[in-house]
Design a protein around this motif. Structure first.
Motif, PDB file in Angstrom:
ATOM      1  N   THR A  64       0.800  -1.227   0.000  1.00  0.00           N
ATOM      2  CA  THR A  64       0.000   0.000   0.000  1.00  0.00           C
ATOM      3  C   THR A  64       0.831   1.275   0.000  1.00  0.00           C
ATOM      4  O   THR A  64       0.293   2.361  -0.218  1.00  0.00           O
ATOM      5  CB  THR A  64      -0.924   0.047   1.229  1.00  0.00           C
ATOM      6  OG1 THR A  64      -0.144  -0.134   2.414  1.00  0.00           O
ATOM      7  CG2 THR A  64      -1.996  -1.034   1.146  1.00  0.00           C
ATOM      8  N   LEU A  65       2.138   1.190   0.256  1.00  0.00           N
ATOM      9  CA  LEU A  65       2.982   2.379   0.360  1.00  0.00           C
ATOM     10  C   LEU A  65       4.201   2.235  -0.552  1.00  0.00           C
ATOM     11  O   LEU A  65       4.773   1.156  -0.659  1.00  0.00           O
ATOM     12  CB  LEU A  65       3.467   2.578   1.802  1.00  0.00           C
ATOM     13  CG  LEU A  65       2.409   2.682   2.907  1.00  0.00           C
ATOM     14  CD1 LEU A  65       3.081   2.678   4.269  1.00  0.00           C
ATOM     15  CD2 LEU A  65       1.564   3.940   2.733  1.00  0.00           C
ATOM     16  N   GLU A  66       4.601   3.321  -1.180  1.00  0.00           N
ATOM     17  CA  GLU A  66       5.834   3.304  -1.976  1.00  0.00           C
ATOM     18  C   GLU A  66       6.640   4.562  -1.704  1.00  0.00           C
ATOM     19  O   GLU A  66       6.160   5.682  -1.893  1.00  0.00           O
ATOM     20  CB  GLU A  66       5.548   3.199  -3.477  1.00  0.00           C
ATOM     21  CG  GLU A  66       6.838   3.096  -4.289  1.00  0.00           C
ATOM     22  CD  GLU A  66       6.623   2.884  -5.785  1.00  0.00           C
ATOM     23  OE1 GLU A  66       7.605   2.555  -6.480  1.00  0.00           O
ATOM     24  OE2 GLU A  66       5.484   3.060  -6.253  1.00  0.00           O
ATOM     25  N   HIS A  67       7.876   4.364  -1.264  1.00  0.00           N
ATOM     26  CA  HIS A  67       8.821   5.463  -1.079  1.00  0.00           C
ATOM     27  C   HIS A  67       9.503   5.686  -2.431  1.00  0.00           C
ATOM     28  O   HIS A  67      10.377   4.924  -2.839  1.00  0.00           O
ATOM     29  CB  HIS A  67       9.856   5.087  -0.009  1.00  0.00           C
ATOM     30  CG  HIS A  67      10.871   6.158   0.252  1.00  0.00           C
ATOM     31  ND1 HIS A  67      11.989   6.339  -0.514  1.00  0.00           N
ATOM     32  CD2 HIS A  67      10.916   7.122   1.206  1.00  0.00           C
ATOM     33  CE1 HIS A  67      12.698   7.348  -0.048  1.00  0.00           C
ATOM     34  NE2 HIS A  67      12.065   7.840   1.007  1.00  0.00           N
ATOM     35  N   GLN A  68       9.064   6.717  -3.123  1.00  0.00           N
ATOM     36  CA  GLN A  68       9.562   6.936  -4.476  1.00  0.00           C
ATOM     37  C   GLN A  68       9.429   8.407  -4.854  1.00  0.00           C
ATOM     38  O   GLN A  68       8.600   9.131  -4.306  1.00  0.00           O
ATOM     39  CB  GLN A  68       8.803   6.065  -5.480  1.00  0.00           C
ATOM     40  CG  GLN A  68       9.358   6.062  -6.892  1.00  0.00           C
ATOM     41  CD  GLN A  68      10.839   5.742  -6.945  1.00  0.00           C
ATOM     42  OE1 GLN A  68      11.665   6.652  -6.800  1.00  0.00           O
ATOM     43  NE2 GLN A  68      11.189   4.461  -7.152  1.00  0.00           N
TER      44      GLN A  68
END
Length: 437
Positions: free
Chosen positions: A273-277
């Protein structure tokens, strides 16, 4: 090129039907003339009678098309200069080979100021301070080296952010998800540059936990990799994404290209559910379909103490071969019009305050990120690995891959990076952070 003017129409008269032999002769002659015309065009370019400038960048496919349509096309029409564009996802390797062969492009667009600093030290770059208006870009974007400016950003991105689907509306839900390694969408693959998504993580964690001053010391080669601060960033990343943890989770990250990292977020049920980008990923189809929203990473990184500190990156323009047409292209790429063209396509941002698009021409998320990039009360620190010398940058990227598979290797990985850091032949940037106000 303009089309040739039409000849005056001949006076009307009786029509004669051509014989088959005459028609064939006319067809052959016309074909020959077409071939000669094409050869003449090639000959003119070869002789230099039609100005040409060579340009190397990393944009391919969709981004290359945007670049040609919105930036290169207007330049060619205005100045009647042909741009011989080459786009490559392995442009560092291409540029190195071209420079070694003595055939570098006139202009290059690179993501790494550390790489450009190395070329400047070898006297392979031309100064730009007389071609680019002073003050349009901050020092973290156009870093002076020994009294000269050798690059400036054509487009920029924000990196200290975490993307989540629009349906994940409650902040508490996001904070709970951040504590679960299986909820992070992570893809480490990127061809010849695989591993850089991991470097982004560690850089941002260090920035948020210890602040811009510590970050800058490290990015300039003054803070050891085996320091407590840097080691804390690695172990925090380990805990957040599950390095060395469940085999299927680690393999998914190692085998997934970064462009596809968010695909599990669209599964039923969602697999992450989360993306560090960086900000550019919002234009990818998956986050567009999910109505992606973003959260400052400082809210989700454990023990974050920094306030209003942001990691940023950029595509930086440099001049290797000083010709009249190359100088025109440099001025064009630094102009508000060319900078604004990227903004209007939502494929990047300009950090020139005069080059912002109309407020109603881009999406709310885009306008919000643009404001953060331009905020004078924020501290903007350039991507540390991009700012490092290429040998250190590449070893750092590989180390994140090795660490993700086996976190117990950390001490050896950091020892190797410290050994590289102390090489006296390396060129380090004097600064990577704007001070803010």
């Amino acid at each position: 090129m303009n089309a040739p003017a039409s000849s005056p129409a001949a006076a009307p008269g009786p029509r004669r039907r051509l014989s088959r032999r005459t028609a064939r002769t006319v067809t052959v002659v016309a074909s020959c003339l077409a071939v000669l015309a094409a050869a003449a065009v090639v000959g003119v370019r070869t002789l230099g009678q039609e100005p040409t400038v060579t340009l190397l960048a990393n944009w391919t496919d969709r981004d290359a098309r945007y670049f040609r349509e919105t930036v290169i096309g207007p330049f060619e029409r205005k100045y009647h200069v042909h741009v011989d564009y080459q786009g490559s996802s392995a442009e560092s390797q291409v540029l190195s080979a071209d420079v070694e062969a003595g055939t570098p492009p006139d202009v290059v667009v690179l993501t790494g100021p550390g790489e450009l600093a190395a070329y400047a030290a070898q006297k392979k770059l031309e100064p730009l301070e007389n071609l680019v208006r002073q003050g349009d870009f901050g020092e973290s974007w156009a870093t002076p080296l020994k009294g000269h400016v050798y690059w400036f950003p054509l487009k920029a991105d924000l990196k200290s952010i975490v993307w989540y689907p629009g349906r994940l509306t409650e902040e508490q839900q996001r904070k709970k998800a951040a504590l679960r390694p299986d909820q992070w969408c992570l893809g480490m693959g990127s061809g010849a540059t695989s591993g850089w998504p991991g470097t982004d993580w560690i850089e941002d964690i260090l920035l948020q936990q210890y602040g811009p001053q510590t970050y800058e010391r490290w990015a300039r080669g003054a803070l050891p990799w085996r320091s407590k601060e840097v080691k804390d960033a690695w172990t925090t990343w380990r805990d957040m994404v599950g390095a060395g943890g469940p085999r299927d989770l680690v393999l998914r990250a190692l085998r997934t290209e970064y462009q596809k990292a968010s695909e599990p977020a669209a599964a039923h049920p969602p697999q992450c559910t989360l993306e560090h980008q960086a900000s550019f990923v919002r234009t990818y189809p998956r986050w567009n379909d999910l109505r992606g929203s973003y959260e400052p990473s400082s809210r989700l990184i454990p023990r974050a103490t920094a306030r209003n500190a942001w990691e940023v990156s950029g595509d930086l323009v440099a001049l290797l071969h000083d010709t009249p047409q190359a100088r025109k292209l440099i001025r064009h790429l630094a102009s508000a019009g060319a900078q604004r063209a990227w903004n209007a396509k939502e494929s990047g941002f300009s950090v020139d305050a005069t080059a912002q698009p109309a407020t109603d021409s881009t999406a709310p998320w885009h306008r919000s990120l643009a404001r953060t990039l331009l905020a004078t009360d924020a501290v903007h620190c350039f991507d540390a690995s991009d700012a490092m010398p290429p040998a250190v940058r590449d070893a750092f990227a590989q180390a994140t891959i090795d660490f993700l598979a086996d976190p117990h290797s950390l001490d050896g990985l950091l020892k190797n990076l410290d050994r590289l850091r102390t090489d006296e032949n390396l060129t380090w940037l004097p600064s990577v952070c704007d001070p803010g106000s």
